[in-house]
Design a protein around this motif. Structure first.
Motif, PDB file in Angstrom:
ATOM      1  N   THR A   1       0.828  -1.204   0.000  1.00 25.69           N
ATOM      2  CA  THR A   1       0.000   0.000   0.000  1.00 25.69           C
ATOM      3  C   THR A   1       0.862   1.255   0.000  1.00 25.69           C
ATOM      4  OG1 THR A   1      -1.680  -1.220   1.242  1.00 25.69           O
ATOM      5  CG2 THR A   1      -1.865   1.188   1.204  1.00 25.69           C
ATOM      6  N   LEU A   2       1.908   1.260   0.848  1.00 25.26           N
ATOM      7  CA  LEU A   2       2.782   2.438   0.926  1.00 25.26           C
ATOM      8  C   LEU A   2       3.583   2.629  -0.351  1.00 25.26           C
ATOM      9  CD1 LEU A   2       2.933   4.370   3.342  1.00 25.26           C
ATOM     10  CD2 LEU A   2       1.967   2.165   3.947  1.00 25.26           C
ATOM     11  N   ALA A   3       4.004   1.534  -0.983  1.00 26.39           N
ATOM     12  CA  ALA A   3       4.724   1.670  -2.247  1.00 26.39           C
ATOM     13  C   ALA A   3       3.842   2.347  -3.296  1.00 26.39           C
ATOM     14  CB  ALA A   3       5.179   0.294  -2.742  1.00 26.39           C
ATOM     15  N   GLY A   4       2.544   2.020  -3.292  1.00 28.79           N
ATOM     16  CA  GLY A   4       1.625   2.691  -4.203  1.00 28.79           C
ATOM     17  C   GLY A   4       1.470   4.165  -3.882  1.00 28.79           C
ATOM     18  N   ILE A   5       1.452   4.503  -2.581  1.00 30.63           N
ATOM     19  CA  ILE A   5       1.356   5.911  -2.182  1.00 30.63           C
ATOM     20  C   ILE A   5       2.621   6.664  -2.597  1.00 30.63           C
ATOM     21  CG2 ILE A   5       1.311   7.445  -0.180  1.00 30.63           C
ATOM     22  CD1 ILE A   5      -0.564   5.463   1.144  1.00 30.63           C
ATOM     23  N   TYR A   6       3.786   6.047  -2.441  1.00 27.60           N
ATOM     24  CA  TYR A   6       5.026   6.671  -2.912  1.00 27.60           C
ATOM     25  C   TYR A   6       4.896   7.012  -4.401  1.00 27.60           C
ATOM     26  CZ  TYR A   6       7.775   5.374   1.279  1.00 27.60           C
ATOM     27  OH  TYR A   6       8.277   5.250   2.553  1.00 27.60           O
ATOM     28  N   ALA A   7       4.432   6.020  -5.185  1.00 21.97           N
ATOM     29  CA  ALA A   7       4.324   6.227  -6.633  1.00 21.97           C
ATOM     30  C   ALA A   7       3.316   7.322  -6.952  1.00 21.97           C
ATOM     31  CB  ALA A   7       3.924   4.915  -7.310  1.00 21.97           C
ATOM     32  N   ARG A   8       2.183   7.323  -6.256  1.00 16.46           N
ATOM     33  CA  ARG A   8       1.159   8.327  -6.505  1.00 16.46           C
ATOM     34  C   ARG A   8       1.653   9.723  -6.153  1.00 16.46           C
ATOM     35  NH1 ARG A   8      -3.321   6.677  -3.147  1.00 16.46           N
ATOM     36  NH2 ARG A   8      -2.925   8.331  -1.618  1.00 16.46           N
TER      37      ARG A   8
END
Length: 628
Positions: free
Chosen positions: A443-450
Motif C-alpha cells: 500500500t505504501l509503495a503505491g502511495i510513494y508512486a502516486r
C-alpha cells in the motif's frame, strides 16, 4: 574545420556541448516472495495487476506478495518487478516418442507450478508442408470445468533438423508462452544436419547392398546399390539415386508419392540392412524421388536442410497428451530463500540483473518471527544502498505499540529504509470478503508512486493526501499520545481520521530517530538525494575519457546545472533564487593537477532540501485592545 579548396562560403556545424540529463524513474517497486506460478528467481516487469494475474496466478492465500501487488496498483503504482521465491516446486513435463518408440522430444511447461498440469499436447502429421518430415504441435488448455479443452497455441511445420529455420527448439522456445522443448539426448548426429538413431560409421562397406522399398505401401521392390564402400552420406545418396535410375523406377516412385488422385501418396524409400545385423535403419522419405537428393531435400546437396531419419525420429501422432510428470506449486521459503544467493542471483539478488528499481517490498517478513526477520533486513537494506533504492520494511505481525520502537531501532539504522505501524486490514476476496491483516508495504509503495507522480519525489508520502486506498481498517487504532511515543523513534504511524479516512502519518527513515539527528531523517529528502545521484550517475557517463580541462568542466557545469535548475523550477529545493537552492562546482579548485594526473575529475553538487512541516505550531494570543 572544413576542407577548403575553392573560393566561396563554407558552412560548418559545431556541437553546442549541451547533453541533456534526464531524471530517472522514482517509483519502480520490486516485490520479492512466493507466488502460485511464474518463473522462479527472475525479476519480471509488469504494469498492471492483470499482468500479475496472467503471469503469476493472481491472489493466493499463501502469497502475501499477491495482496501487496494488488494494493500497490490500487494506490497509484504503475511499474513493478516481481521475483518469485518458492521451494519444492516442480514443472509439468512430457516426453514425445516416435513410432519405434524412441524418445525424441522433451517438453516442459514454461514455468513451475500446477498450472502446467492443465496443458495438453497434440502432434499432427497431416496438414504440414512436408508430410514425411514435418509435424505440427498444438498446445491446449484444460478449462476449469475439467472437461473442455481450448487450443491455445499451434506451432506449424516443425522439424528436428537443427539447420532448418523451422527447427522445433528454435521455433517453440522463442514463440511459446506455455511450453519449452529440447531435442532428446538419445538422437545422435553423424554429420552436420544428418540424424540417425545410431551413428553410421564411414567408410561403410555393407555385405548386403540392397534396398527394400514400396511403391504404394504394398508393392515391394528391390534396388542394388553399387560403388561401395561409401565414404560419406553424400556417396550413399548418390548410389541410391543411381540405383533408382538404373532400375527405371523414378517415374513409379514419383507417381507413388503423388497418389492416384493427384493428392499426396504414401510412398517411401527405406535404406535398410546396410550392414549385417544392423537394426537401426536410415529413412529417406519426402516428396517425389525423381532425383533423390534434390527432390526430397535431403543430404549434402541441400546443405542438410532435412536430415536422414526425419520421418523416423519426428514425434508420432498423439492427441491431448497429459503431462507424464505433474507440476507442483511449491511452498514459501524461509528467510534464507528470500535472501537467496548473490553469486547465483536468487532471491532478492535476482534484482541485480535489473537496470533500475526504486522501492523494495518483501511482504513475507510480516509473517515471520523477529529472529527470522533479522536474517532478511540487513542484506535487503545493503542491496538497496548498493542500488540506490529504498526499502519499505514490514515489521513482524506480533509487535505491539510498546515494542515496535525498540524493534525498529535494533532492526536497521539504514537511511534507505522506513517502517510503518500498525498493519492494515483489507477485504479478502478469497475469504468471503472478510477482513485480513496484512503487511502495509504494498500500500505504501503505491502511495510513494502516486505522490511522485502528482507532487514529486521531494514531497513526503504522508499527510491527508496520502490516503490508503483499498484499506478497510487498521489493525490497531493509534491516538496522538501513542503516535508521539513511537514517531521520535523513527517509526511511521498509519492513522485514521474523520473525513480523511486512513492515511500515512509519518515520513521518517529508520535513521530518523530524534536522538540520532541524522541529516537524512526524512523519507523525501533521502529519496530526492537517491534520485539526483542516480540521474547524475547515468547522465554523466559521457564525461569518461573526455579531455580533463576547463572546456570539459564548463560543459559539466552547464549540463548538471541545467538539470538542477529544472528541479529548482519544479519546487524541489529551498530558496528563492537558484543560488540559494543549489550549486554545481567543477573547476581547477575541485580538480587539482594531481587529480588530473590520476585521470580524476571531481564534481561537487549541493542542494538545499525541502524538509516536511512535521510539526505545525499555531500561537494564539489575545489583543489587549485600545488602552489610550
Amino acid at each position: 574545420m572544413a576542407q577548403v579548396s575553392y573560393p566561396g562560403v563554407y558552412i560548418v556545424e559545431k556541437a553546442s556541448g549541451v547533453r541533456t540529463i534526464t531524471g530517472v524513474a522514482t517509483s519502480i517497486a520490486a516485490f520479492v516472495g512466493y507466488t502460485r506460478k511464474g518463473v522462479p528467481d527472475k525479476a519480471v516487469a509488469i504494469t498492471s495487476f492483470a499482468d500479475f494475474e496472467r503471469s503469476y496466478g493472481g491472489l493466493d492465500r499463501d502469497s502475501p506478495l499477491s495482496y501487496a501487488v494488488r494494493q500497490f496498483f490500487m494506490n497509484g503504482g504503475t511499474q513493478a518487478l516481481i521475483v518469485r521465491v518458492a521451494i519444492n516446486h516442480a514443472t509439468a513435463s512430457w516426453v514425445l516418442e516416435d513410432g519405434t518408440p524412441d524418445d525424441v522430444l522433451d517438453v516442459t511447461a514454461a514455468s513451475p507450478g500446477t498450472w502446467g498440469n492443465g496443458l495438453r499436447l497434440t502432434v499432427q502429421h497431416t496438414g504440414v508442408r512436408n508430410p514425411d518430415a514435418d509435424f505440427n504441435l498444438v498446445v491446449s488448455q484444460l478449462q476449469p470445468d475439467g472437461t473442455t479443452l481450448v487450443p491455445v497455441e499451434t506451432h506449424r511445420n516443425l522439424t528436428l533438423d537443427p539447420n532448418s529455420p523451422q527447427y522445433a527448439e528454435a521455433v517453440i522456445n522463442n514463440a511459446s508462452a506455455l511450453v519449452r522443448v529440447t531435442r532428446h539426448a538419445g538422437l545422435v548426429f553423424a554429420e552436420a544436419g544428418l540424424a540417425v538413431s545410431t551413428a553410421i560409421a564411414f567408410p561403410l562397406a555393407p555385405t548386403n547392398n540392397t534396398i527394400g522399398g514400396t511403391l504404394d505401401g504394398t508393392t515391394p521392390f528391390l534396388l542394388t546399390l553399387a560403388d561401395s564402400p561409401w565414404n560419406n552420406i553424400g556417396e550413399l545418396v548418390t548410389a541410391a539415386t543411381d540405383a533408382i535410375t538404373a532400375a527405371g523406377l523414378g517415374a513409379q516412385l514419383q507417381a507413388s508419392e503423388t497418389g492416384a488422385d493427384g493428392g499426396a501418396g504414401n510412398g517411401h524409400l527405406t535404406l535398410e540392412s546396410l550392414t549385417a545385423g544392423e537394426s537401426s535403419s536410415v529413412m529417406i522419405a519426402g516428396g517425389s524421388f525423381g532425383g533423390l537428393s534434390a527432390t526430397i531435400h535431403m543430404g549434402l546437396a541441400n546443405g542438410g536442410r532435412e536430415f536422414t531419419g526425419a520421418a523416423e525420429h519426428r514425434p508420432d501422432v498423439v492427441s491431448n497428451v497429459v503431462p507424464s510428470s505433474p507440476g507442483a506449486d511449491g511452498t514459501r521459503g524461509g528467510a534464507t530463500n528470500l535472501v537467496g544467493n548473490e553469486l547465483a542471483k536468487t532471491g532478492i539478488y535476482a534484482l541485480l540483473d535489473v537496470d533500475l528499481f526504486n522501492i523494495l517490498s518483501i511482504p513475507e517478513t510480516f509473517d515471520m518471527t523477529t529472529g527470522q526477520v533479522a536474517g532478511v533486513i540487513p542484506p535487503a537494506t545493503a542491496l538497496c544502498e548498493l542500488r540506490r533504492a529504498f526499502y519499505i520494511v514490514d515489521a513482524p505481525a506480533g509487535l505491539a505499540l510498546a515494542t515496535i520502537g525498540g524493534w525498529a531501532n535494533g532492526a536497521s539504522q539504514s537511511r534507505n529504509a522506513a517502517t510503518y505501524f500498525p498493519p492494515v486490514r483489507i477485504v479478502d476476496p478469497l475469504d468471503g470478503l472478510r477482513p485480513r491483516a496484512m503487511a502495509p508495504s504494498g500500500t505504501l509503495a503505491g502511495i510513494y508512486a502516486r505522490t511522485d507522480a502528482t507532487r514529486g519525489v521531494w514531497k513526503a508520502p504522508a499527510g491527508t493526501d496520502a490516503t490508503l486506498n483499498g484499506v478497510l481498517d487498521l489493525a490497531l487504532p493509534v491516538n496522538d499520545l501513542e503516535n508521539g511515543q513511537i514517531n521520535p523513534l523513527g517509526v511511521n504511524v498509519l492513522r485514521s481520521f474523520p473525513a480523511y479516512g486512513r492515511v500515512a502519518w509519518g515520513a521518517r527513515t529508520m535513521k530518523g530517530a530524534d536522538a540520532q539527528a541524522d541529516e537524512y531523517k526524512y523519507i523525501p529528502i533521502r529519496r530526492l538525494a537517491l534520485f539526483i545521484e542516480e540521474s547524475l550517475y547515468r547522465g554523466t557517463q559521457w564525461v569518461v575519457f573526455e579531455p580533463n580541462d576547463e572546456p570539459l568542466w564548463a560543459q559539466i557545469r552547464l549540463n548538471v546545472g541545467a538539470f538542477m535548475n529544472g528541479l529548482f523550477r519544479q519546487g524541489a529545493f529551498q530558496g528563492i533564487t537558484p543560488q540559494e537552492a543549489f550549486f554545481v562546482k567543477c573547476d581547477k579548485e575541485t580538480t587539482t593537477q594531481a587529480d588530473r594526473n590520476l585521470g580524476i575529475v571531481n564534481i561537487q553538487v549541493g542542494f538545499a532540501p525541502l524538509k516536511p512541516a512535521e510539526f505545525v505550531v499555531i500561537t494564539i494570543q489575545q489583543i489587549a485592545g485600545d488602552l489610550q
